[in-house]
Design a protein around this motif. Sequence first.
Motif, PDB file in Angstrom:
ATOM      1  N   ALA A 134      37.319  42.840  36.948  1.00 36.08           N
ATOM      2  CA  ALA A 134      37.279  44.264  37.300  1.00 36.08           C
ATOM      3  C   ALA A 134      36.128  44.489  38.270  1.00 36.08           C
ATOM      4  O   ALA A 134      35.041  44.877  37.891  1.00 36.08           O
ATOM      5  CB  ALA A 134      37.115  45.112  36.052  1.00 36.08           C
ATOM      6  N   ARG A 135      36.391  44.250  39.520  1.00 37.74           N
ATOM      7  CA  ARG A 135      35.388  44.359  40.581  1.00 37.74           C
ATOM      8  C   ARG A 135      35.798  45.508  41.495  1.00 37.74           C
ATOM      9  O   ARG A 135      36.855  45.469  42.113  1.00 37.74           O
ATOM     10  CB  ARG A 135      35.361  43.030  41.335  1.00 37.74           C
ATOM     11  CG  ARG A 135      34.339  42.899  42.378  1.00 37.74           C
ATOM     12  CD  ARG A 135      34.349  41.447  42.840  1.00 37.74           C
ATOM     13  NE  ARG A 135      33.648  41.301  44.080  1.00 37.74           N
ATOM     14  CZ  ARG A 135      33.687  40.215  44.817  1.00 37.74           C
ATOM     15  NH1 ARG A 135      34.416  39.186  44.432  1.00 37.74           N
ATOM     16  NH2 ARG A 135      33.021  40.152  45.923  1.00 37.74           N
ATOM     17  N   ASP A 136      34.974  46.542  41.583  1.00 37.42           N
ATOM     18  CA  ASP A 136      35.319  47.730  42.360  1.00 37.42           C
ATOM     19  C   ASP A 136      35.649  47.403  43.812  1.00 37.42           C
ATOM     20  O   ASP A 136      34.945  46.631  44.462  1.00 37.42           O
ATOM     21  CB  ASP A 136      34.184  48.746  42.324  1.00 37.42           C
ATOM     22  CG  ASP A 136      34.088  49.448  40.991  1.00 37.42           C
ATOM     23  OD1 ASP A 136      35.058  49.377  40.210  1.00 37.42           O
ATOM     24  OD2 ASP A 136      33.042  50.074  40.723  1.00 37.42           O
TER      25      ASP A 136
ATOM     26  N   SER B 256      39.378  50.774  41.756  1.00 37.27           N
ATOM     27  CA  SER B 256      38.688  51.651  42.694  1.00 37.27           C
ATOM     28  C   SER B 256      37.516  52.374  42.054  1.00 37.27           C
ATOM     29  O   SER B 256      37.618  52.864  40.950  1.00 37.27           O
ATOM     30  CB  SER B 256      39.669  52.685  43.236  1.00 37.27           C
ATOM     31  OG  SER B 256      40.161  53.476  42.182  1.00 37.27           O
ATOM     32  N   GLY B 257      36.430  52.414  42.770  1.00 38.34           N
ATOM     33  CA  GLY B 257      35.275  53.238  42.448  1.00 38.34           C
ATOM     34  C   GLY B 257      34.947  53.477  40.992  1.00 38.34           C
ATOM     35  O   GLY B 257      35.030  52.593  40.162  1.00 38.34           O
ATOM     36  N   ALA B 258      34.593  54.722  40.674  1.00 40.77           N
ATOM     37  CA  ALA B 258      34.065  55.079  39.361  1.00 40.77           C
ATOM     38  C   ALA B 258      35.051  54.899  38.212  1.00 40.77           C
ATOM     39  O   ALA B 258      34.665  54.492  37.125  1.00 40.77           O
ATOM     40  CB  ALA B 258      33.570  56.517  39.383  1.00 40.77           C
ATOM     41  N   ASP B 259      36.343  55.201  38.431  1.00 38.07           N
ATOM     42  CA  ASP B 259      37.288  55.125  37.318  1.00 38.07           C
ATOM     43  C   ASP B 259      37.963  53.762  37.182  1.00 38.07           C
ATOM     44  O   ASP B 259      38.613  53.486  36.179  1.00 38.07           O
ATOM     45  CB  ASP B 259      38.331  56.234  37.399  1.00 38.07           C
ATOM     46  CG  ASP B 259      39.245  56.107  38.600  1.00 38.07           C
ATOM     47  OD1 ASP B 259      39.071  55.178  39.410  1.00 38.07           O
ATOM     48  OD2 ASP B 259      40.139  56.950  38.728  1.00 38.07           O
TER      49      ASP B 259
ATOM     50  N   PRO C 111      45.480  57.924  44.445  1.00 33.83           N
ATOM     51  CA  PRO C 111      44.981  57.327  43.210  1.00 33.83           C
ATOM     52  C   PRO C 111      46.051  57.258  42.124  1.00 33.83           C
ATOM     53  O   PRO C 111      47.020  58.010  42.142  1.00 33.83           O
ATOM     54  CB  PRO C 111      43.860  58.275  42.787  1.00 33.83           C
ATOM     55  CG  PRO C 111      44.320  59.608  43.301  1.00 33.83           C
ATOM     56  CD  PRO C 111      45.069  59.318  44.590  1.00 33.83           C
ATOM     57  N   THR C 112      45.855  56.343  41.212  1.00 31.71           N
ATOM     58  CA  THR C 112      46.651  56.316  39.988  1.00 31.71           C
ATOM     59  C   THR C 112      45.692  56.561  38.832  1.00 31.71           C
ATOM     60  O   THR C 112      44.481  56.572  39.016  1.00 31.71           O
ATOM     61  CB  THR C 112      47.353  54.958  39.781  1.00 31.71           C
ATOM     62  OG1 THR C 112      46.385  53.987  39.373  1.00 31.71           O
ATOM     63  CG2 THR C 112      48.070  54.493  41.043  1.00 31.71           C
ATOM     64  N   SER C 113      46.223  56.716  37.663  1.00 34.35           N
ATOM     65  CA  SER C 113      45.378  56.846  36.474  1.00 34.35           C
ATOM     66  C   SER C 113      45.393  55.541  35.676  1.00 34.35           C
ATOM     67  O   SER C 113      44.921  55.505  34.547  1.00 34.35           O
ATOM     68  CB  SER C 113      45.870  57.998  35.602  1.00 34.35           C
ATOM     69  OG  SER C 113      47.209  57.765  35.216  1.00 34.35           O
ATOM     70  N   VAL C 114      45.911  54.474  36.294  1.00 33.27           N
ATOM     71  CA  VAL C 114      46.095  53.206  35.584  1.00 33.27           C
ATOM     72  C   VAL C 114      44.929  52.259  35.848  1.00 33.27           C
ATOM     73  O   VAL C 114      44.656  51.889  36.992  1.00 33.27           O
ATOM     74  CB  VAL C 114      47.414  52.521  35.999  1.00 33.27           C
ATOM     75  CG1 VAL C 114      47.576  51.195  35.286  1.00 33.27           C
ATOM     76  CG2 VAL C 114      48.595  53.444  35.722  1.00 33.27           C
ATOM     77  N   THR C 115      44.253  51.883  34.771  1.00 33.07           N
ATOM     78  CA  THR C 115      43.230  50.847  34.819  1.00 33.07           C
ATOM     79  C   THR C 115      43.846  49.572  34.260  1.00 33.07           C
ATOM     80  O   THR C 115      44.379  49.582  33.145  1.00 33.07           O
ATOM     81  CB  THR C 115      41.996  51.252  33.986  1.00 33.07           C
ATOM     82  OG1 THR C 115      41.489  52.489  34.497  1.00 33.07           O
ATOM     83  CG2 THR C 115      40.918  50.192  34.057  1.00 33.07           C
TER      84      THR C 115
END
Length: 189
Positions: free
Chosen positions: A74-76, A97-100, A119-123
């Motif tokens: 998990a590298r931004d 991406s970024g903060a989230d 953006p998506t809301s998927v991590t």
Amino acid sequence: TFTPNVLSRVLPDQGPNDLDGTLRNFGLPSTAGPSGFGNAIDFDGSDDFVDLPTELVSGLSSMTFETWYYHAEARDWQRILDFGNSTNNYVVLTPSSGADGAVMLNLKTQSNPSSIRVPTSVTLSLNRWYHLAFVVDESGPEVIARVYIDGELVTTQTIAFGFSGSGPFNNLWLGKSAFDNSDLIGKLD
């Protein structure tokens, strides 16, 4: 499925156009892909990438990109793909991406001072394969961007300009970024 020729450093085009990619700075890039899909390319996040020919996207207005992606770290802002000319003109797909830390499609042109983020809301969870796809569709009166993860539509957004408004591109890279410290750690198939 990738079937790289490790000795010649060529990633052969599996289609009819002979638009082969070039493997750059890899040791032994081939590794097992997702079950049933053959080989994948393993990116170490330092300097290895695939350089695709610019003819691959020249003249396109709409585009679909899809890949199997193994999320190893998990590298931004690391890049699955970075098509562009500079840090001011690009189309980017990032798994984190970024903060989230969510999957994001990002487009920017030199004529637009700010980028368009889809953006998506998927991590993504670590150490598993995902099927990722994005579509930039300029066929209608509006430009629509869509992002899919494992076959599920996760975001749709009307955007101000599309793929044709972002090019032409001198660099079509898989696993490499025009920005510092954003190269991919993971696998693509």
